[in-house]
Motif scaffolding. Structure first.
Motif, PDB file in Angstrom:
ATOM      1  N   THR A 120      -1.069   8.873  -1.309  1.00 30.62           N
ATOM      2  CA  THR A 120      -1.981   8.789  -2.445  1.00 30.62           C
ATOM      3  C   THR A 120      -2.065  10.146  -3.112  1.00 30.62           C
ATOM      4  OG1 THR A 120      -3.269   7.076  -1.338  1.00 30.62           O
ATOM      5  CG2 THR A 120      -4.316   8.230  -3.192  1.00 30.62           C
TER       6      THR A 120
ATOM      7  N   SER B 247     -18.970   4.152   1.270  1.00 35.68           N
ATOM      8  CA  SER B 247     -17.623   3.630   1.028  1.00 35.68           C
ATOM      9  C   SER B 247     -17.486   2.978  -0.332  1.00 35.68           C
ATOM     10  CB  SER B 247     -17.251   2.614   2.118  1.00 35.68           C
ATOM     11  OG  SER B 247     -18.186   1.538   2.136  1.00 35.68           O
TER      12      SER B 247
ATOM     13  N   SER C 220     -19.270   2.938  -4.654  1.00 40.43           N
ATOM     14  CA  SER C 220     -20.119   3.632  -5.627  1.00 40.43           C
ATOM     15  C   SER C 220     -21.554   3.140  -5.480  1.00 40.43           C
ATOM     16  CB  SER C 220     -19.609   3.374  -7.044  1.00 40.43           C
ATOM     17  OG  SER C 220     -19.640   1.979  -7.322  1.00 40.43           O
TER      18      SER C 220
ATOM     19  N   GLU D 127       0.841  -1.185   0.000  1.00 37.15           N
ATOM     20  CA  GLU D 127       0.000   0.000   0.000  1.00 37.15           C
ATOM     21  C   GLU D 127       0.877   1.235   0.000  1.00 37.15           C
ATOM     22  OE1 GLU D 127      -2.658  -0.057   3.237  1.00 37.15           O
ATOM     23  OE2 GLU D 127      -3.737  -1.857   2.580  1.00 37.15           O
TER      24      GLU D 127
ATOM     25  N   GLU E  45      -9.717  17.300  -4.237  1.00 37.53           N
ATOM     26  CA  GLU E  45      -9.620  17.729  -2.851  1.00 37.53           C
ATOM     27  C   GLU E  45     -10.786  18.629  -2.453  1.00 37.53           C
ATOM     28  OE1 GLU E  45      -5.860  19.634  -2.588  1.00 37.53           O
ATOM     29  OE2 GLU E  45      -4.708  17.776  -2.554  1.00 37.53           O
TER      30      GLU E  45
ATOM     31  N   VAL F 144      -3.791  12.803  -5.154  1.00 37.82           N
ATOM     32  CA  VAL F 144      -5.163  13.151  -5.527  1.00 37.82           C
ATOM     33  C   VAL F 144      -5.146  13.981  -6.799  1.00 37.82           C
ATOM     34  CG1 VAL F 144      -7.285  14.289  -4.785  1.00 37.82           C
ATOM     35  CG2 VAL F 144      -5.835  13.127  -3.105  1.00 37.82           C
TER      36      VAL F 144
ATOM     37  N   PHE G 271     -15.845  13.785  -3.450  1.00 41.78           N
ATOM     38  CA  PHE G 271     -15.199  12.562  -3.913  1.00 41.78           C
ATOM     39  C   PHE G 271     -13.705  12.672  -3.619  1.00 41.78           C
ATOM     40  CE2 PHE G 271     -18.559  12.088  -7.503  1.00 41.78           C
ATOM     41  CZ  PHE G 271     -19.463  11.584  -6.585  1.00 41.78           C
ATOM     42  N   PRO G 272     -13.219  12.207  -2.481  1.00 41.96           N
ATOM     43  CA  PRO G 272     -11.804  12.381  -2.124  1.00 41.96           C
ATOM     44  C   PRO G 272     -10.837  11.769  -3.124  1.00 41.96           C
ATOM     45  CG  PRO G 272     -13.096  11.671  -0.218  1.00 41.96           C
ATOM     46  CD  PRO G 272     -13.977  11.538  -1.417  1.00 41.96           C
ATOM     47  N   GLU G 273     -11.277  10.758  -3.854  1.00 42.42           N
ATOM     48  CA  GLU G 273     -10.370  10.077  -4.775  1.00 42.42           C
ATOM     49  C   GLU G 273     -10.077  10.893  -6.026  1.00 42.42           C
ATOM     50  OE1 GLU G 273     -11.650   6.186  -5.754  1.00 42.42           O
ATOM     51  OE2 GLU G 273     -11.460   5.404  -3.706  1.00 42.42           O
ATOM     52  N   ILE G 274     -10.942  11.828  -6.376  1.00 39.92           N
ATOM     53  CA  ILE G 274     -10.733  12.555  -7.629  1.00 39.92           C
ATOM     54  C   ILE G 274     -10.458  14.040  -7.431  1.00 39.92           C
ATOM     55  CG2 ILE G 274     -12.264  10.938  -8.818  1.00 39.92           C
ATOM     56  CD1 ILE G 274     -14.240  13.332  -9.056  1.00 39.92           C
TER      57      ILE G 274
ATOM     58  N   VAL H  46     -18.179   6.761  -7.605  1.00 36.73           N
ATOM     59  CA  VAL H  46     -17.092   6.340  -6.728  1.00 36.73           C
ATOM     60  C   VAL H  46     -17.518   6.673  -5.299  1.00 36.73           C
ATOM     61  CG1 VAL H  46     -15.855   8.550  -6.782  1.00 36.73           C
ATOM     62  CG2 VAL H  46     -14.569   6.427  -6.461  1.00 36.73           C
ATOM     63  N   LYS H  47     -16.820   6.143  -4.324  1.00 31.34           N
ATOM     64  CA  LYS H  47     -17.190   6.417  -2.931  1.00 31.34           C
ATOM     65  C   LYS H  47     -17.114   7.913  -2.645  1.00 31.34           C
ATOM     66  CE  LYS H  47     -12.559   5.815  -0.930  1.00 31.34           C
ATOM     67  NZ  LYS H  47     -11.758   5.064   0.071  1.00 31.34           N
TER      68      LYS H  47
END
Length: 325
Positions: A110, A285, A287, A106, A314, A112, A309-312, A267-268
């Motif tokens: 990460t 958590s 989609s 891991e 901020e 972003v 959407f934290p993954e895509i 997405v989550k």
């Protein structure tokens, strides 16, 4: 030996001498080196002394010099390998030898992506594409002003005025044309030719018109109006990971009114619905579908909906809900 070989040997020897070998000069000699030296001594002695009775005279031919040279280089290579094994080199940030794993399960950090909401530009009706930098700034300004109560025309000018300083009169004139257009196209604007041209190739007034049109469509996409005749409103917003679908519904149960938001997430993420001093939040958590609702005795003039959407990205995407019931 030729000059190239001698130069290589000198460089290697210099490296050995500077690698803490000076303090051990007496121990550097090894059996292999002694063997080379003795071989040369024997060859010299055999040429100067008389051959023994019944023995074959030992001679040192010129053709054997490459053999001695190869042997010396092999000995030197072996010595370098031993030195590297006993004293491995370190990275500049290391003070001692450190073992690193072959792979990391891991990642510790990460990355972003920046502004995953900007893919929405492809859903706008524009004659030419805006540069990413320009569109990002337009979206930022629309997000900052979407809850403002000023008229739409003034809001459009405020969104784009940073791009065109000291051009307030021209911006107001073109904003009026944009507001009066019955469809989202610049073909009705004399300052914007219907040709395939890059944004950077357009004249300033053409850039103004294009920016104002983009701002108008963004603000329309970010505004969710509700009324007695239209108690349900839906929106689509394209992201870098798929389409966000939003459905907002006004429900009346006697004296209690309720605002219900249903979203289909690619997405989550999370939804935050805010009113006047009230808040409701829900998180998923994975989609899929996510609901959030807010109840009150009477509707507030304005609500806001934050989609995160934290993954895509901020920053969350901010919508404004304007009930007129």
């Amino acid at each position: 030996m030729n000059s190239d070989s001698e130069s290589l040997q000198h460089q290697c020897l210099d490296w050995l001498l500077t690698d803490n070998v000076k303090n051990n000069e007496q121990s550097v000699e090894c059996e292999e080196n002694d063997g080379v030296t003795n071989l040369l001594k024997k060859a010299t002695a055999s040429k100067s002394s008389e051959p023994k009775l019944g023995a074959t005279p030992q001679t040192f031919q010129l053709g054997e010099i490459p053999t001695v040279q190869d042997r010396f280089q092999a000995v030197l290579k072996n010595r370098l390998q031993i030195q590297a094994q006993e004293h491995p080199p370190l990275f500049p940030w290391e003070t001692q030898l450190t073992e690193y794993p072959d792979f990391v399960d891991e990642p510790s950090m990460t990355l972003v992506p920046s502004w995953g909401w900007m893919v929405q530009q492809s859903k706008l009706t524009l004659p030419t594409r805006l540069p990413e930098r320009v569109f990002q700034q337009l979206l930022e300004q629309c997000q900052a002003l979407v809850t403002s109560s000023v008229p739409l025309g003034a809001k459009l000018v405020q969104v784009v005025e940073n791009f065109f300083p000291n051009e307030s009169q021209a911006l107001n004139d073109i904003a009026g044309l944009v507001l009066r257009s019955t469809y989202r196209s610049v073909s009705t604007l004399e300052t914007m030719p219907a040709i395939q041209s890059d944004y950077s190739d357009l004249q300033p007034r053409q850039q103004m018109a294009l920016s104002l049109l983009a701002a108008k469509q963004l603000l329309e996409n970010l505004t969710l109006p509700l009324s007695a005749t239209s108690p349900v409103v839906e929106r689509e917003w394209l992201t870098s990971v798929g389409t966000l679908n939003i459905r907002v519904e006004y429900q009346s149960l006697g004296k209690l009114t309720k605002l219900l938001v249903q979203a289909e997430l690619p997405v989550k993420g999370s939804l935050t619905l805010r009113g006047s001093g009230t808040l409701a939040m829900t998180t998923s958590s994975t989609s899929g579908y996510l609901n959030v609702e807010l109840g009150c005795e009477q509707l507030n003039p304005t609500y806001t909906l934050e989609v995160e959407f934290p993954e895509i990205d901020e920053q969350p995407l901010l919508f404004v809900i304007n009930p007129t019931i």
